[in-house]
Design a protein around this motif. Structure first.
Motif, mmCIF file in Angstrom:
data_model
loop_
_atom_site.group_PDB
_atom_site.id
_atom_site.type_symbol
_atom_site.label_atom_id
_atom_site.label_comp_id
_atom_site.label_asym_id
_atom_site.label_seq_id
_atom_site.Cartn_x
_atom_site.Cartn_y
_atom_site.Cartn_z
ATOM 1 N N VAL A 604 53.329 60.199 29.124
ATOM 2 C CA VAL A 604 52.643 59.481 28.907
ATOM 3 C C VAL A 604 51.753 58.381 27.673
ATOM 4 C CG1 VAL A 604 51.587 61.458 27.507
ATOM 5 C CG2 VAL A 604 49.291 60.157 28.184
ATOM 6 N N TYR A 605 50.917 57.666 27.708
ATOM 7 C CA TYR A 605 50.393 56.923 26.401
ATOM 8 C C TYR A 605 49.527 57.101 26.160
ATOM 9 C CZ TYR A 605 49.323 52.606 23.690
ATOM 10 O OH TYR A 605 48.746 51.564 23.162
ATOM 11 N N LEU A 606 48.695 57.322 25.677
ATOM 12 C CA LEU A 606 47.844 57.681 24.364
ATOM 13 C C LEU A 606 47.440 56.634 23.411
ATOM 14 C CD1 LEU A 606 45.451 59.562 24.491
ATOM 15 C CD2 LEU A 606 46.880 60.627 22.858
ATOM 16 N N ASP A 607 46.297 55.526 23.539
ATOM 17 C CA ASP A 607 44.941 55.045 22.830
ATOM 18 C C ASP A 607 44.214 55.958 22.579
ATOM 19 O OD1 ASP A 607 44.246 53.232 21.319
ATOM 20 O OD2 ASP A 607 43.279 52.369 22.779
ATOM 21 N N ALA A 608 44.488 56.824 20.680
ATOM 22 C CA ALA A 608 43.379 57.817 20.339
ATOM 23 C C ALA A 608 42.622 56.895 19.489
ATOM 24 C CB ALA A 608 44.070 58.356 19.889
ATOM 25 N N THR A 609 41.454 56.968 18.671
ATOM 26 C CA THR A 609 41.230 55.825 17.355
ATOM 27 C C THR A 609 39.967 56.743 17.792
ATOM 28 O OG1 THR A 609 41.718 53.996 19.266
ATOM 29 C CG2 THR A 609 40.038 53.504 17.444
ATOM 30 N N GLN A 610 39.147 56.844 15.777
ATOM 31 C CA GLN A 610 38.277 57.161 15.671
ATOM 32 C C GLN A 610 36.719 56.438 15.782
ATOM 33 O OE1 GLN A 610 38.109 60.716 14.039
ATOM 34 N NE2 GLN A 610 35.754 59.874 13.176
ATOM 35 N N VAL A 611 36.292 56.491 16.320
ATOM 36 C CA VAL A 611 35.252 55.241 16.739
ATOM 37 C C VAL A 611 33.776 54.977 15.646
ATOM 38 C CG1 VAL A 611 36.027 54.828 19.178
ATOM 39 C CG2 VAL A 611 34.045 56.148 18.882
ATOM 40 N N ASP A 612 33.362 56.499 15.694
ATOM 41 C CA ASP A 612 32.413 55.892 13.922
ATOM 42 C C ASP A 612 33.056 57.008 13.493
ATOM 43 O OD1 ASP A 612 30.709 58.150 15.136
ATOM 44 O OD2 ASP A 612 30.683 57.237 16.526
ATOM 45 N N THR A 622 43.998 56.693 13.661
ATOM 46 C CA THR A 622 44.547 57.579 14.747
ATOM 47 C C THR A 622 44.448 58.692 14.414
ATOM 48 O OG1 THR A 622 46.551 56.030 15.814
ATOM 49 C CG2 THR A 622 46.509 58.057 16.108
ATOM 50 N N PRO A 623 43.715 59.778 14.770
ATOM 51 C CA PRO A 623 43.271 61.501 14.671
ATOM 52 C C PRO A 623 44.987 62.122 14.323
ATOM 53 C CG PRO A 623 42.071 60.777 16.321
ATOM 54 C CD PRO A 623 43.507 59.787 16.679
ATOM 55 N N GLU A 624 44.978 63.279 13.344
ATOM 56 C CA GLU A 624 46.061 63.435 12.751
ATOM 57 C C GLU A 624 46.965 64.277 14.451
ATOM 58 O OE1 GLU A 624 45.312 66.525 10.032
ATOM 59 O OE2 GLU A 624 44.291 68.197 11.814
ATOM 60 N N ASN A 625 47.863 64.135 13.505
ATOM 61 C CA ASN A 625 49.392 64.333 14.822
ATOM 62 C C ASN A 625 49.375 63.647 16.406
ATOM 63 O OD1 ASN A 625 51.402 66.388 15.112
ATOM 64 N ND2 ASN A 625 49.900 67.571 16.386
ATOM 65 N N THR A 626 48.701 63.073 16.704
ATOM 66 C CA THR A 626 48.633 62.337 17.959
ATOM 67 C C THR A 626 49.542 61.326 17.801
ATOM 68 O OG1 THR A 626 45.944 62.424 18.140
ATOM 69 C CG2 THR A 626 46.976 60.834 19.379
ATOM 70 N N PRO A 627 50.606 61.442 18.553
ATOM 71 C CA PRO A 627 51.993 59.952 19.263
ATOM 72 C C PRO A 627 51.235 59.484 19.814
ATOM 73 C CG PRO A 627 52.033 62.242 19.840
ATOM 74 C CD PRO A 627 51.038 63.278 19.444
ATOM 75 N N HIS A 628 51.336 57.762 20.242
ATOM 76 C CA HIS A 628 51.098 57.387 21.097
ATOM 77 C C HIS A 628 51.651 57.172 22.336
ATOM 78 C CE1 HIS A 628 47.947 54.206 18.763
ATOM 79 N NE2 HIS A 628 49.451 54.404 18.039
ATOM 80 N N VAL A 629 53.266 57.777 22.378
ATOM 81 C CA VAL A 629 53.942 58.042 23.083
ATOM 82 C C VAL A 629 54.854 59.895 23.024
ATOM 83 C CG1 VAL A 629 55.743 57.151 25.363
ATOM 84 C CG2 VAL A 629 54.165 55.410 23.664
ATOM 85 N N VAL A 654 59.032 62.370 21.430
ATOM 86 C CA VAL A 654 58.081 62.314 20.773
ATOM 87 C C VAL A 654 57.400 61.410 19.508
ATOM 88 C CG1 VAL A 654 55.876 63.851 19.228
ATOM 89 C CG2 VAL A 654 57.180 64.899 20.716
ATOM 90 N N GLY A 655 56.682 60.601 20.028
ATOM 91 C CA GLY A 655 56.262 59.632 18.851
ATOM 92 C C GLY A 655 55.855 59.997 17.946
ATOM 93 N N PRO A 656 56.203 58.407 16.289
ATOM 94 C CA PRO A 656 55.859 59.129 15.360
ATOM 95 C C PRO A 656 54.085 59.555 14.801
ATOM 96 C CG PRO A 656 56.968 56.754 15.274
ATOM 97 C CD PRO A 656 56.521 57.517 17.072
ATOM 98 N N ARG A 657 53.039 60.363 14.469
ATOM 99 C CA ARG A 657 52.334 60.816 13.950
ATOM 100 C C ARG A 657 51.921 60.435 12.586
ATOM 101 N NH1 ARG A 657 54.317 66.105 16.183
ATOM 102 N NH2 ARG A 657 55.588 65.354 16.260
ATOM 103 N N PRO A 658 50.289 60.440 12.754
ATOM 104 C CA PRO A 658 49.514 60.631 11.334
ATOM 105 C C PRO A 658 50.350 61.911 10.636
ATOM 106 C CG PRO A 658 48.227 60.003 12.962
ATOM 107 C CD PRO A 658 49.430 60.023 13.848
ATOM 108 N N VAL A 659 49.771 62.161 9.474
ATOM 109 C CA VAL A 659 49.972 63.175 8.425
ATOM 110 C C VAL A 659 48.121 63.780 8.576
ATOM 111 C CG1 VAL A 659 52.620 63.403 8.003
ATOM 112 C CG2 VAL A 659 50.206 62.475 6.424
#
Length: 727
Positions: A604-612, A622-629, A654-659
């Motif tokens: 899966v390729y995931l583009d997760a973004t805080q839009v407002d 990118t929301p926490e703990n969310t890998p792009h791939v 599991v790809g890198p994830r923001p803390v």
């Protein structure tokens, strides 16, 4: 000195238990050495045929068989979740990933994440899975109280280890699922389908253990009996002493389950499911990220040794869970039926939770915070009445489903007591003394009622073109002392269209609008466990599926989901603040690629973004703990030159994830490898199997999870052994 003495004794016990495992597996298979008295198993995935019926029985009526629609092999033929129960997988207008019993057997799965690591977009959240599995799907954390179900209807609490030995399959319905389940997080739901008695009797005894010194036994018994086999019973049980991959961390896990059914008449069938779980294990400390520095970034510590226990092994978390579900199915006529379910699940915990904090990144010196939380209890009750009917309007066929459902969730008062102790992340010291710290914190009882009425119509416009239109009227009532009460009602529509391009290929598009539960605040937040307001989410999805030579199922989906975002703000308060968008592409294939090779693969390729957000610095993050791939591949090869032998291997990325959702630091991605083999023979007409599975074969050090202001450290390499005798 006391700790060192205990370690030497523990080592001696470990050696003794390991020797016992080897002895047990050897005893089960001794007779397999007599080659002239044995027959190799030709296919480890297939059960043996029953002897032919006696001639005296030829004039009797054929028995009525009450069985589950079980899939053989890695590819599912149908699904058993939500509004799609019993549907051909090609006709389901949503992403549902099914992990079959054969996949779980080949991998030697013992916990929930073991099975779900094959599902694209599923990652661990906050913890390393030692005590239980916090999970997220497509970047959104699942709710441990409402996102996990037994047999598609009963919500169970996921704050305890979930056994896989008594499950026939595990299914993940991705995205907004409120049409059938009401207020649930839009990540989706996880459905665990219990094993049931089929037409073939089952009697198996398994000895199990691992390289850490764990040892245990499991049993699986299934029978049909009575005139025309109208009664069925399946009992599973396991008892295991657990030595974890962390030195000095040990405990136990055990369960017993029973699945009963009774075909009362040709129109009425009753089912009863019971599962009771008991566990005890010391929870490893989560690691709290430090506050951001002057540059706005967080300095993360080096990965610690995953085999070192950071906490006191004298303070385990003890938990029990009991789930019961009654179901009645009644055929009103040839075209109309009704079903009624009534269930209850209660989980109790006396918990010690640990967080390592306030440390020096260079030296590792810091402090442990221990939270003693005795008397935790999570109760789920559910009742559902559903009527399904088939009819025609002119040449158009309809399958109409109308239902009423009510869930009650209750959690009583409890108090958290806090303690501290010095510790070093890189060179842990024994924790013999805990110092009381701060004031106890009271948790006030929560009451949640989630009810609704729903209807959806599956319309076959032609033999190839199908439309499903649905609507749900929901009511959500929540109360907790010290927080605002909620009483929210909403009507939510959904719709989909699917088309069979060929008999083995379909395409679909769907839209779901739902009022979803935003969950509750994590235990580390200032408003820990507070219920968040309900939120509206929207999801669109298009996909294509094809079945290759009736042996493998291939799926591709594009999805777009918009959800109000829950964040922990600068004051450590967890609240809804702004909106996030989750969109991506998902691929999976599972089944036989040749007569000797089966696989299950996903990406899966995931583009997760805080839009407002009210905090402009979060927009675009990118929301926490969310890998792009994320990606996985597990394959099994049945060696043709030696019947009964199969080898397997897995790769899980599991790809890198923001803390955190401010993206102030990221944990690195990781790739884990597994390997295994199975060998099955016939000994005096009985089937005997031997299995070894190596987890984290390369002994990779990695961060297993982020989220809720904690980091989890992945577990080290473990060799798991089991041997099964089928009578």
């Amino acid at each position: 000195m006391i700790e060192r003495g205990l370690s030497r004794h523990a080592l001696a016990r470990t050696k003794t238990r390991w020797a016992s495992v080897v002895l047990a597996t050897s005893l089960i298979g001794t007779a397999a050495q007599a080659a002239d008295l044995t027959t190799p198993e030709t296919d480890t995935r297939k059960q043996d045929a029953e002897p032919a019926a006696d001639a005296a029985d030829t004039n009797q009526l054929a028995p009525v068989k009450v069985t589950s629609d079980k899939t053989k092999g890695f590819a599912p033929a149908s699904v058993e979740t939500g509004p799609y129960k019993g549907m051909d997988a090609l006709d389901v207008p949503a992403t549902i990933n099914v992990v079959t019993r054969d996949v779980m057997d080949a991998q030697g799965d013992t916990g929930l994440y073991d099975a779900l690591r094959n599902v694209p977009g599923v990652v661990r959240q906050q913890l390393n899975g030692l005590a239980y599995d916090n999970l997220s799907v497509r970047g959104i954390a699942l709710d441990n109280r409402s996102s996990f179900l037994i047999d598609g209807v009963l919500p169970i609490d996921n704050n305890i280890w979930m056994p896989m030995e008594d499950k026939e399959r595990v299914e993940v319905l991705k995205g907004a699922s409120a049409l059938y389940y009401g207020f649930t997080v839009p990540a989706g739901i996880v459905n665990m389908v219990m094993k049931r008695a089929g037409s073939e009797p089952v009697t198996s005894l398994t000895a199990l253990g691992d390289s850490n010194g764990s040892i245990g036994a499991a049993v699986d018994i299934a029978r049909r009996f009575g005139p025309d086999d109208q009664f069925g019973i399946r009992v599973n049980a396991m008892d295991e002493h657990v030595e974890t991959p962390i030195d000095g961390d040990r405990g136990y896990r055990k369960f017993i389950s029973a699945a009963l059914d009774w075909k009362v008449t040709n129109r009425l069938k009753l089912q009863y499911d019971l599962e009771h779980i008991e566990t005890s294990v010391v929870e490893q400390a989560g690691i709290a990220p430090l506050a951001a520095g002057k540059n706005g970034l967080i300095a993360l510590p080096a990965l610690p040794d995953p085999s070192k226990l950071l906490v006191s092994n004298a303070h385990p978390t003890n938990a029990t869970a009991t789930s019961q579900l009654v179901r009645a199915d009644y055929a009103i006529s040839d075209n109309w039926s009704a079903n009624f379910t009534l269930g209850q699940s209660i989980t109790r915990r006396d918990r010690w939770a640990w967080v390592f904090q306030k440390y020096n990144v260079a030296t590792g010196a810091g402090s442990l915070q221990a939270s003693e939380q005795n008397g935790q209890m999570y109760e789920n009750k559910n009742v559902r009445l559903e009527v399904v009917g088939a009819f025609h309007t002119a040449s158009i066929a309809h399958t109409l489903t109308v239902g009423l459902t009510q869930d009650w969730l209750f959690q009583p008062d409890f108090t958290t007591f806090f303690f501290t102790a010095p510790q070093n992340l890189y060179n842990p010291i024994p924790v013999n003394t805990l110092t009381p710290s701060g004031s106890p914190k009271a948790f006030f009882a929560q009451h949640i009622r989630n009810g609704g009425a729903y209807a959806f119509d599956q319309i076959d416009l032609t033999s190839r073109l199908q439309v499903v239109a649905g609507v749900r009227r929901s009511e959500y009532i929540a109360s907790q002392a010290g927080t605002p009460n909620q009483d929210i009602s909403r009507t939510s529509p959904s719709g989909s269209i699917s088309y069979r391009i060929t008999p083995n290929t379909s395409v679909y598009a769907s839209y779901v609008e739902a009022l979803e539960s935003a969950g509750s605040a994590p235990a580390t937040a200032a408003n820990a466990n507070q219920i968040l307001p309900a939120a509206v989410s929207h999801q669109e999805e298009v996909g294509v599926r094809t079945r290759l030579a009736d042996r493998a199922l291939v799926s591709l989906a594009l999805f777009n989901l918009r959800q109000p975002a829950a964040e922990t703000n600068a004051d450590n308060v967890y609240l809804l603040d702004g909106n996030a968008r989750y969109r991506g592409i998902e691929f999976s294939v599972q089944g036989d690629v040749t007569k000797d090779v089966s696989l299950i693969a996903s990406a899966v390729y995931l583009d997760a973004t805080q839009v407002d957000s009210s905090d402009p610095t979060l927009i675009g993050k990118t929301p926490e703990n969310t890998p792009h791939v994320t990606a996985s591949l597990f394959a099994e090869y049945r060696v043709p030159v030696l019947a009964g032998l199969s080898v397997n291997g897995g790769v899980y990325y599991v790809g890198p994830r923001p803390v955190n959702s401010a993206d102030q630091a990221s944990i690195g991605g990781y790739t884990l490898l597994t390997a295994g083999l199975r060998y099955t023979r016939r000994v005096y007409g009985k089937r005997v199997s031997f299995q070894a599975n190596l987890e984290n074969a390369a002994n990779r050090r990695y961060w297993s999870a982020a989220g809720s202001n904690q980091l989890g450290v992945g577990l080290g390499r473990t060799l798991e052994l089991e041997s099964t005798l089928e009578f």
